[in-house]
Structure formats: C-alpha cells, structure tokens
Design an enzyme around this catalytic site. Sequence first.
Site, PDB file in Angstrom:
ATOM      1  N   PRO A  97      -1.706 -10.224   2.020  1.00  0.00           N
ATOM      2  CA  PRO A  97      -1.179  -8.854   2.076  1.00  0.00           C
ATOM      3  C   PRO A  97      -0.664  -8.374   0.717  1.00  0.00           C
ATOM      4  O   PRO A  97      -0.497  -7.196   0.473  1.00  0.00           O
ATOM      5  CB  PRO A  97      -0.018  -8.953   3.077  1.00  0.00           C
ATOM      6  CG  PRO A  97      -0.257 -10.203   3.837  1.00  0.00           C
ATOM      7  CD  PRO A  97      -0.934 -11.136   2.892  1.00  0.00           C
ATOM      8  N   GLU A 124       3.049 -20.133   6.081  1.00  0.00           N
ATOM      9  CA  GLU A 124       3.770 -19.088   5.334  1.00  0.00           C
ATOM     10  C   GLU A 124       3.049 -18.723   4.048  1.00  0.00           C
ATOM     11  O   GLU A 124       3.418 -17.795   3.352  1.00  0.00           O
ATOM     12  CB  GLU A 124       5.191 -19.588   4.998  1.00  0.00           C
ATOM     13  CG  GLU A 124       6.035 -19.915   6.226  1.00  0.00           C
ATOM     14  CD  GLU A 124       6.041 -18.782   7.238  1.00  0.00           C
ATOM     15  OE1 GLU A 124       5.707 -19.040   8.411  1.00  0.00           O
ATOM     16  OE2 GLU A 124       6.337 -17.626   6.850  1.00  0.00           O
ATOM     17  N   ARG A 162     -23.823  -7.286   3.154  1.00  0.00           N
ATOM     18  CA  ARG A 162     -24.645  -6.195   3.697  1.00  0.00           C
ATOM     19  C   ARG A 162     -25.159  -5.286   2.582  1.00  0.00           C
ATOM     20  O   ARG A 162     -26.134  -4.576   2.762  1.00  0.00           O
ATOM     21  CB  ARG A 162     -23.893  -5.357   4.723  1.00  0.00           C
ATOM     22  CG  ARG A 162     -22.713  -4.565   4.175  1.00  0.00           C
ATOM     23  CD  ARG A 162     -22.033  -3.763   5.258  1.00  0.00           C
ATOM     24  NE  ARG A 162     -22.882  -2.701   5.737  1.00  0.00           N
ATOM     25  CZ  ARG A 162     -23.080  -1.541   5.090  1.00  0.00           C
ATOM     26  NH1 ARG A 162     -22.486  -1.328   3.934  1.00  0.00           N
ATOM     27  NH2 ARG A 162     -23.853  -0.607   5.595  1.00  0.00           N
ATOM     28  N   ASP A 177     -25.428   5.372   0.310  1.00  0.00           N
ATOM     29  CA  ASP A 177     -25.054   6.188  -0.865  1.00  0.00           C
ATOM     30  C   ASP A 177     -24.179   7.361  -0.430  1.00  0.00           C
ATOM     31  O   ASP A 177     -23.144   7.609  -1.013  1.00  0.00           O
ATOM     32  CB  ASP A 177     -26.324   6.720  -1.549  1.00  0.00           C
ATOM     33  CG  ASP A 177     -27.108   5.549  -2.130  1.00  0.00           C
ATOM     34  OD1 ASP A 177     -28.266   5.729  -2.506  1.00  0.00           O
ATOM     35  OD2 ASP A 177     -26.508   4.447  -2.173  1.00  0.00           O
TER      36      ASP A 177
HETATM   37  N1  LIG Z   1      -4.003  -8.100   5.010  1.00  0.00           N
HETATM   38  C1  LIG Z   1      -4.663  -9.193   4.636  1.00  0.00           C
HETATM   39  O1  LIG Z   1      -5.731  -9.132   4.003  1.00  0.00           O
HETATM   40  C2  LIG Z   1      -4.082 -10.517   4.996  1.00  0.00           C
HETATM   41  C3  LIG Z   1      -4.535 -11.682   4.373  1.00  0.00           C
HETATM   42  C4  LIG Z   1      -3.969 -12.906   4.705  1.00  0.00           C
HETATM   43  C5  LIG Z   1      -2.938 -12.929   5.663  1.00  0.00           C
HETATM   44  N2  LIG Z   1      -2.293 -14.087   6.035  1.00  0.00           N
HETATM   45  C6  LIG Z   1      -2.397 -15.316   5.262  1.00  0.00           C
HETATM   46  C7  LIG Z   1      -1.691 -16.418   5.964  1.00  0.00           C
HETATM   47  C8  LIG Z   1      -0.755 -17.031   4.984  1.00  0.00           C
HETATM   48  C9  LIG Z   1      -1.066 -16.474   3.638  1.00  0.00           C
HETATM   49  O2  LIG Z   1      -2.009 -17.296   2.969  1.00  0.00           O
HETATM   50  C10 LIG Z   1      -1.711 -15.148   3.920  1.00  0.00           C
HETATM   51  N3  LIG Z   1      -2.528 -11.779   6.255  1.00  0.00           N
HETATM   52  C11 LIG Z   1      -3.074 -10.594   5.929  1.00  0.00           C
END
Ligand SMILES: NC(=O)c1ccc(N[C@@H]2CC[C@@H](O)C2)nc1
Length: 252
Positions: A97, A124, A162, A177
């Site tokens: 995230p 985590e 893709r 496109d």
């Molecule tokens: N929004 C996203 O792309 C996304 C990517 C990974 C995720 N979770 C992993 C688990 C622990 C840490 O590695 C991150 N959550 C959301």
Amino acid sequence: MFFAVISIFPEMFCAISDYGVVGRALKNQQATLQLINPRDFTNDNYRRIDERPFGGGPGMVMMAQPLEKAILYAKELALAAGCDVAGGGCPVVYLSPQGRTLTESMVADMPKLDGMILLCGRYEGIDERLLQRYVELEISIGDYVLTGGELPAMVLMDSVIRRLPAVMSDEASAQQDSFVDGLLDCPHYTKPLDFHGDMVPEVLLSGHHANIAKWRFLQQVKRTQLRRPDLWRAFVPTKQQAKWLKDLESLD
Ligand SMILES: NC(=O)c1ccc(N[C@@H]2CC[C@@H](O)C2)nc1
C-alpha cells in the site's frame, strides 16, 4: 517477458497461469513465470521465514535472509533468461500500500522491460533493510490493505501480459489505444437484440464504421465526464476526436 514471483503461497498463481489470455500467453511462452518460495531458502528445520517484530507490536515480520537468497536466485534465473539484470531490465518490484498507485500509463511502459521480479509479502510486512537493499520499484494496486502481495502481483502481471504485442489481438489493441488515452471504456452489446425490451443502439447495427467509432467515442466522453471528472479534465483529444466533440450535444 520474464516474470519471477517470490511468495510463500506459489500455488495461488494458478489463478492466472491456468486460465484465459494470460494462461495461454504463459503456455505459449510469450511470457514466462518462475515461482520461488522463500521457504526453500531457509536453513532451520522449521523453514522459518518470519519472526516477532523488534520493538514489539502485533503480528510477525518476514525476515531478510530467506528473501535475499530468493531474490538472488530470481536474478540468476532472469540472467539465464537473457534479461539485462545489471542494466535495470528486470527490476525487483515490491507490492504494498506504500507503493506508487498502478495506472494504465505505468502498465503501458512495462512491456519494454525484459522482465520483473515480484516480491510478495505476508503478515505485517518485510524487514525494511531487505526492502532498502533490493527493491527498485514499489507498486500499490489501490488504497486498501490486503493480507498478502500475491493478488496485487497477479493484477500487475495480468495488466502487463495482456499488453504484450504477441498477446493482444489487432482490434483489441485499437480498442486499447482509445481506452489508454485516459477515457473510460464505452458500453458493449451483443446478442440477443432484445433483452427485456432493451434494444441495442441502432448505430451499432448500421454497419457504418465511422458513425460507430464516433458514437463509441462520445459514449466514452459522456461516461468519463460523469464518473471520472478528474480524468476528463486531463484528457487531450486528437484532431478527429475534437471534431466529434463538437457534436456531443447531439448524443442520444
Ligand atoms: N494495495 C496493495 O497493492 C497492497 C499490496 C500488498 C498488501 N499487503 C501486503 C501484506 C504485507 C505487506 O507485504 C503488504 N496490501 C495491499
């Protein structure tokens, strides 16, 4: 294009390797997928890949060493596959995230790479020192938290594979496109002609390709203005599209 995935749940990836356009691309070797489990790079009997966090707090953190060995092995595979690893042709990508939010324009540039090594975390997260040392690109598929990086990794691979030249059919790339120039897609229709009295728009039955292209474009514009004013503000029409825009008020 070469893909290596580092994940403690490699079996999850049958969701893209066994189905559809991506499954076929992998079967035809238009893209390759190497699944690497960090547990295979542990030294203890319990094949530990996680530990309690320093500083306390809930959950577990993935340890640096098994992931480091898995990444180095992935780089060897990438080299053997002809990727320009030293020249940045096969970046280590971490899904989280905290990453840069994936957009179609980012995806559009990725087929230029020789490959990607996708690092999927669980628990985590991953020891920061491993991330600082090896991760070249951090990508998020949206502002929400998931239990692991595997689904984001599959989303990323699907969106890139893709678009590989050998994978995308001609009419789809034309469609692609228009979509990739920052507009939402137009509505689609197929048989039957009559669905509970809802009929297919006449223009689509006319066989008049110029009128159909214009109608579809104006539908994209209408939809984008309505649902994504942010995209609409950033949109730059081609000369032809600018001509069509003049007729927007005549849109049915
Ligand atoms: N929004 C996203 O792309 C996304 C990517 C990974 C995720 N979770 C992993 C688990 C622990 C840490 O590695 C991150 N959550 C959301």
